[in-house]
Scaffold this motif. Structure first.
Motif: not given
Length: 600
Positions: A423-429, A551-564, A570-572
């Motif tokens: 799981i990747s993503g920005s700080n505090m996401s 690797h088949v068993r390894i999957e990527n997920y992430s959290f992100s943010e938007e700027y307004h 953050f939508d978490y």
């Protein structure tokens, strides 16, 4: 949910107010009668003990005694109303988010070497223990924590616990009454010593002839004293005096045995009455789930009834506590060998019940532990009882962190079927919170509890985490070395529990440079993947996500943010794929580091 407890608080406050008024009224009446008794005594003596004043005084004394007894019952009701009021206020505090002020955090159970306790906030400040705990006895407390930290339940046991917890959660009044009953016992460490003492079958006197002699000698002394009263002391002095002297000597010598033998039940009557009350409620309430019925049977089997045993033990303890009055204690022992008789009665009690004592206290502790777990569905929105999966899986819809207030909690779906998530993503996401959400719900599920999710399927996997890693100056251990030791522990667990473990690693190898961090992380992930382990790793290193390509068993997920409008939002929410956003530069500018701030 809050409305339910607000109504109960109102009911108990109204009852308390009414009982307090009644208590005050009785108090004034008692005072008036005491004054009238005094006046009556004056006229009784002034009128040469006139029969009218004597009878009137007797009636007033009888009435005063009755009021005293009745007043004590009113005080018990007031104490109960206060206890139930406090219990329901704590429920409301949990719902409102004020539970972090509860004083009991389970501090004695904090262990930084535990596989997951510290990282998942199971015990300690702002922990699951602080949030759910309603135990008031030593055994209940120990069993509740063990269910969270060292669960060893089979699938059938988990389902049995779920049924029991569901039944208790659906009967709030009964749960409140039980918590109040247990609160009168207290969580003193002496409870363990008491069980050990009562389970000890050590015989007080082995010689049957000596036992008979000590049992019937006081009878001879009492008969001799009776004869002295009837026929005169002068005629019986040479019989009575030697008997009393002999018994006094026997008592003094026997104190070397009676004192340690009776020590365990000194000052117990109050505690035993409290235990008896809790047992009475359990054994006389209609319960349906197998586990609760099992507790009833353990506590209430005919001749080995815990209720009967506790009442008998309370009588012995009350006899032993005659020693609180030194004069009475002395006379009772000199004439009746009181302590020896109490010890013989206790020996007889142990011969009948010693083998059952541990079962009783464990059953009470288990019952109290289940009461704590039953709290969750009544204070937390979006809960369910999870089902056990035949596959190595954690799958849920709308799973949330139970310690986060419902108003700000963000729920996510989870679909981990024998996978490793990066799981990747920005700080505090929200990466770390998401990982803790999975961990804490899995802890609850393994204990047979409700979880914070709309639905959930899980495997009862062993958990090991590496999240809150800190250095140890006293042992000269750096943060990086401490993390290496933790990761090694995870790999060792994976070797021995390939199909029965999950790892949760936050920001792997944050304590070293980026080159070594990336290389080391890839090595660890590849190793865990080859061992068949399931788990989650969070990272800021987007390059690490590329390992999933091979690797088949390894999957990527992430959290992100938007700027307004120049602000970060953050939508978490968990998303598939690796992160495509970063926010370190924005956060640095926000606190006045870098950017134009450097040129001012």
């Amino acid at each position: 949910m809050a409305k339910t407890f607000e109504n109960k608080i109102y009911e108990h406050e109204s009852s308390l107010s009414e009982l307090s008024r009644e208590s005050d009224t009785i108090g004034y009446v008692k005072l008036a009668i005491v004054v009238l008794v005094g006046v009556n005594v004056y006229f009784l003596f002034s009128n040469n003990f006139d029969l009218w004043y004597a009878v009137t005084g007797l009636f007033m004394l009888v009435g005063l005694i009755w009021l005293w007894v009745y007043h004590s019952k009113i005080r018990e009701k007031i104490d109960r109303a206060k206890g139930l009021l406090a219990i329901n206020k704590r429920y409301l505090a949990r719902i409102s988010g004020d539970w972090t002020s509860f004083g009991d955090i389970g501090e004695e159970f904090i262990n930084r070497d535990h596989p997951y306790s510290g990282d998942l906030d199971i015990v300690g400040q702002k922990s699951l223990f602080q949030y759910l705990n309603t135990t008031h006895t030593w055994h209940g407390r120990q069993i509740f924590v063990k269910s969270l930290l060292e669960p060893q339940f089979t699938d059938d046991e988990i389902y049995a616990r779920q049924n029991a917890i569901a039944e208790l959660s659906g009967n709030i009044d009964f749960a409140n009454e039980m918590e109040y009953a247990f609160s009168k016992i207290g969580a003193h460490d002496s409870a363990k010593a008491l069980v050990d003492e009562l389970s000890d079958r050590k015989i007080f006197i082995k010689n049957h002839i000596a036992k008979l002699f000590l049992k019937y000698m006081p009878l001879a002394t009492v008969i001799a004293i009776g004869a002295a009263v009837l026929f005169g002391v002068e005629r019986t002095f040479f019989i009575v005096f030697p008997l009393i002297v002999i018994q006094a000597i026997i008592w003094i010598i026997a104190m070397l045995k009676t004192q340690p033998y009776l020590r365990g039940i000194v000052s117990l009557p109050y505690k035993l009455r409290a235990y008896s009350k809790a047992i009475d409620i359990i054994t006389t309430t209609k319960l349906d789930s197998d586990k609760l019925v099992e507790a009833q049977q353990t506590l209430g089997i005919s001749e080995f009834s815990a209720t009967r045993a506790m009442k008998d033990l309370a009588k012995i303890s009350e006899k032993v506590n005659v020693r609180s009055n030194a004069i009475v204690w002395f006379v009772a022992n000199v004439i009746l060998l009181w302590d020896i008789e109490c010890a013989i009665e206790l020996e007889r009690w142990k011969s009948k019940y010693a083998d059952k004592v541990s079962e009783w206290f464990v059953a009470l502790g288990e019952f109290e532990s289940l009461l704590s777990f039953s709290v969750l569905p009544n204070i937390c929105e979006n809960t369910c009882l999870p089902t056990i999966s035949d596959e190595k899986a954690i799958m849920a819809q709308r799973m949330g962190h139970p310690l986060i207030h419902a108003d700000i909690r963000v729920n996510n779906g989870v679909n981990c079927l024998n996978n490793i998530f990066i799981i990747s993503g920005s700080n505090m996401s929200g990466k770390t919170t998401f990982m803790r959400t999975i961990g804490i719900n899995l802890v609850l599920a393994r204990a047979g509890s409700f979880v914070c999710a709309e639905n959930m399927r899980f495997s009862p996997l062993e958990i090991m985490t590496s999240m809150r890693i800190a250095d140890d100056l006293s042992e000269g251990i750096s943060t990086f070395y401490a993390e290496l030791c933790r990761i090694k522990g995870i790999i060792e667990l994976a070797k021995h529990s390939r199909d029965n473990m999950i790892f949760l690693i936050d920001e792997i190898f944050r304590g070293t440079n980026s080159v070594d961090r990336l290389s080391g992380a890839k090595t660890v992930i590849s190793r865990l993947e080859s061992l068949g382990a399931t788990g989650i790793i969070t990272t800021h290193d987007l390059e690490l996500c590329d390992i999933a390509d091979n690797h088949v068993r390894i999957e990527n997920y992430s959290f992100s943010e938007e700027y307004h409008n120049g602000e970060i939002h953050f939508d978490y929410k968990l998303k598939r794929g690796k992160s495509i956003t970063t926010n370190a530069e924005y956060l640095m500018r926000m606190v006045g580091i870098g950017g134009n701030e450097d040129n001012k």
